[in-house]
Design a protein around this motif. Structure first.
Motif, PDB file in Angstrom:
ATOM      1  N   SER A 153       1.185  -1.467   0.201  1.00 58.41           N
ATOM      2  CA  SER A 153      -0.172  -0.329  -0.098  1.00 58.41           C
ATOM      3  C   SER A 153       1.086   1.220   0.407  1.00 58.41           C
ATOM      4  N   ARG A 154       0.523   2.272   0.079  1.00 59.43           N
ATOM      5  CA  ARG A 154       0.928   3.332  -0.085  1.00 59.43           C
ATOM      6  C   ARG A 154       0.311   4.612   0.478  1.00 59.43           C
ATOM      7  N   ASN A 155       0.625   5.627   0.717  1.00 62.03           N
ATOM      8  CA  ASN A 155       0.260   7.122   0.876  1.00 62.03           C
ATOM      9  C   ASN A 155       0.993   8.165   0.186  1.00 62.03           C
ATOM     10  N   SER A 156       0.821   9.687   0.957  1.00 55.85           N
ATOM     11  CA  SER A 156       2.041  10.918   0.412  1.00 55.85           C
ATOM     12  C   SER A 156       3.263  10.598   1.631  1.00 55.85           C
ATOM     13  N   GLU A 157       3.065   9.692   2.272  1.00 59.18           N
ATOM     14  CA  GLU A 157       4.605  10.081   2.873  1.00 59.18           C
ATOM     15  C   GLU A 157       4.610   9.088   3.025  1.00 59.18           C
ATOM     16  N   PHE A 158       4.975   7.968   2.837  1.00 62.48           N
ATOM     17  CA  PHE A 158       5.513   6.648   2.752  1.00 62.48           C
ATOM     18  C   PHE A 158       4.741   4.915   2.364  1.00 62.48           C
ATOM     19  N   TYR A 159       5.335   3.722   1.831  1.00 61.34           N
ATOM     20  CA  TYR A 159       4.873   2.902   1.702  1.00 61.34           C
ATOM     21  C   TYR A 159       5.307   1.774   2.317  1.00 61.34           C
ATOM     22  N   LYS A 160       4.039   1.245   2.148  1.00 60.64           N
ATOM     23  CA  LYS A 160       4.443  -0.323   3.021  1.00 60.64           C
ATOM     24  C   LYS A 160       4.612  -1.409   1.976  1.00 60.64           C
ATOM     25  N   VAL A 161       5.446  -2.242   2.413  1.00 54.08           N
ATOM     26  CA  VAL A 161       6.572  -3.091   1.656  1.00 54.08           C
ATOM     27  C   VAL A 161       6.572  -4.048   2.568  1.00 54.08           C
ATOM     28  N   ASP A 162       5.750  -5.171   1.797  1.00 52.78           N
ATOM     29  CA  ASP A 162       6.303  -7.086   1.676  1.00 52.78           C
ATOM     30  C   ASP A 162       7.990  -7.714   2.137  1.00 52.78           C
ATOM     31  N   ILE A 163       7.866  -7.310   2.606  1.00 53.48           N
ATOM     32  CA  ILE A 163       9.947  -7.731   2.564  1.00 53.48           C
ATOM     33  C   ILE A 163       9.776  -9.950   3.378  1.00 53.48           C
ATOM     34  N   ARG A 164       8.612 -10.279   3.198  1.00 56.24           N
ATOM     35  CA  ARG A 164       8.262 -11.302   3.275  1.00 56.24           C
ATOM     36  C   ARG A 164       9.113 -11.738   5.489  1.00 56.24           C
ATOM     37  N   SER A 165       8.602 -11.209   6.198  1.00 61.13           N
ATOM     38  CA  SER A 165       8.312 -10.959   7.474  1.00 61.13           C
ATOM     39  C   SER A 165       7.121 -11.271   8.076  1.00 61.13           C
ATOM     40  N   PRO A 166       7.173 -11.313   9.778  1.00 55.46           N
ATOM     41  CA  PRO A 166       5.405 -11.027  10.623  1.00 55.46           C
ATOM     42  C   PRO A 166       4.921  -9.944  10.080  1.00 55.46           C
ATOM     43  N   SER A 167       5.380  -8.299  10.062  1.00 59.12           N
ATOM     44  CA  SER A 167       5.174  -7.264   9.518  1.00 59.12           C
ATOM     45  C   SER A 167       5.910  -6.542   8.315  1.00 59.12           C
ATOM     46  N   ALA A 168       4.964  -5.997   8.244  1.00 61.18           N
ATOM     47  CA  ALA A 168       5.353  -5.187   7.127  1.00 61.18           C
ATOM     48  C   ALA A 168       6.302  -4.455   7.224  1.00 61.18           C
ATOM     49  N   ALA A 169       6.946  -3.601   6.277  1.00 63.15           N
ATOM     50  CA  ALA A 169       8.369  -2.774   6.464  1.00 63.15           C
ATOM     51  C   ALA A 169       7.868  -1.038   5.635  1.00 63.15           C
ATOM     52  N   PHE A 170       8.068  -0.211   6.079  1.00 65.70           N
ATOM     53  CA  PHE A 170       7.578   1.252   5.926  1.00 65.70           C
ATOM     54  C   PHE A 170       8.896   2.023   4.808  1.00 65.70           C
ATOM     55  N   LEU A 171       8.737   2.570   4.118  1.00 65.85           N
ATOM     56  CA  LEU A 171       9.810   2.820   2.585  1.00 65.85           C
ATOM     57  C   LEU A 171       9.543   4.184   2.923  1.00 65.85           C
ATOM     58  N   PRO A 172       9.947   5.481   3.249  1.00 63.92           N
ATOM     59  CA  PRO A 172       9.833   6.481   2.956  1.00 63.92           C
ATOM     60  C   PRO A 172       9.988   7.437   1.664  1.00 63.92           C
ATOM     61  N   CYS A 173       8.762   8.165   1.257  1.00 59.90           N
ATOM     62  CA  CYS A 173       8.645   8.169  -0.443  1.00 59.90           C
ATOM     63  C   CYS A 173      10.260   9.187  -0.449  1.00 59.90           C
ATOM     64  N   LEU A 174      10.751   9.730   0.571  1.00 57.81           N
ATOM     65  CA  LEU A 174      11.651  11.159   0.047  1.00 57.81           C
ATOM     66  C   LEU A 174      13.045  10.182   0.350  1.00 57.81           C
ATOM     67  N   SER A 175      13.002   8.776   1.163  1.00 59.83           N
ATOM     68  CA  SER A 175      14.235   8.055   1.590  1.00 59.83           C
ATOM     69  C   SER A 175      14.906   7.387  -0.002  1.00 59.83           C
ATOM     70  N   PHE A 176      15.009   7.830  -1.083  1.00 60.58           N
ATOM     71  CA  PHE A 176      15.545   8.157  -2.069  1.00 60.58           C
ATOM     72  C   PHE A 176      16.617   8.668  -2.920  1.00 60.58           C
ATOM     73  N   ASN A 177      17.814   8.433  -3.243  1.00 64.77           N
ATOM     74  CA  ASN A 177      18.598  10.099  -3.428  1.00 64.77           C
ATOM     75  C   ASN A 177      17.653  10.608  -4.144  1.00 64.77           C
ATOM     76  N   ALA A 178      18.310  11.134  -3.674  1.00 60.99           N
ATOM     77  CA  ALA A 178      17.772  13.208  -4.328  1.00 60.99           C
ATOM     78  C   ALA A 178      16.831  13.482  -4.655  1.00 60.99           C
ATOM     79  N   ALA A 179      15.275  12.791  -3.699  1.00 62.21           N
ATOM     80  CA  ALA A 179      14.456  12.841  -3.428  1.00 62.21           C
ATOM     81  C   ALA A 179      13.689  13.864  -3.370  1.00 62.21           C
ATOM     82  N   THR A 180      12.684  14.616  -2.995  1.00 62.05           N
ATOM     83  CA  THR A 180      12.093  15.759  -2.829  1.00 62.05           C
ATOM     84  C   THR A 180      10.586  15.795  -3.129  1.00 62.05           C
TER      85      THR A 180
END
Length: 161
Positions: free
Chosen positions: A2-29
């Motif tokens: 899933s996704r929203n304006s601030e972060f993505y929820k990511v399935d990493i094959r673990s008991p709970s999902a991880a989150f990836l902030p939208c600005l956690s990419f090189n030079a992302a604004t």
């Protein structure tokens, strides 16, 4: 997942999902950030992991100053190709620097492979036939000796030529 304006929820094959902030990419604004769709495959690294909190991922590569949208950064969205899952022990074998099967396949075939320690593997080759052939070879190689892998790849080269 899933996704929203601030972060993505990511399935990493673990008991709970991880989150990836939208600005956690090189030079992302806020104006220039990736727009990942649900179901996209992302190559990321774990930034923080706590037992009681969700795992945080990042796609920032500290070794480069290149922007995420140039396609030259190691971490980020993996486009095209084929993704599949393998056992965790097999994933560790693929991630190892001295993985014999990948080295041997690379002598006769051109391909790009990304293996995560969570057991997810992404593979792309010039043609769909080569991609499927390489996928089968990688899956069959687990449990084989180097001599058996050599024989298998030799047969593949004969059949593919």
């Amino acid at each position: 997942m899933s996704r929203n304006s601030e972060f993505y929820k990511v399935d990493i094959r673990s008991p709970s999902a991880a989150f990836l902030p939208c600005l956690s990419f090189n030079a992302a604004t806020k104006r220039n950030r990736p727009q990942l769709e649900i179901g996209s495959l992302v190559y990321a690294r774990v930034e923080e992991a706590h037992a009681d909190l969700d795992t945080e991922l990042t796609c920032i590569d500290p070794e480069t100053k290149k922007c995420w949208n140039t396609g030259e950064v190691l971490l980020g969205e993996l486009k095209n190709g084929l993704s599949f899952e393998v056992a965790l022990s097999a994933a560790q074998r693929l991630v190892a620097v001295d993985c014999y099967v990948l080295d041997r396949l690379g002598k006769d075939f051109s391909y790009e492979l990304c293996a995560g320690t969570n057991g997810r593997v992404w593979l792309v080759a010039p043609t769909a036939r080569e991609t499927v052939l390489l996928l089968q070879a990688i899956r069959r190689s687990f449990g084989m000796t180097n001599v058996q892998v050599e024989a298998m790849v030799g047969k593949m080269v004969q059949v593919f030529s």
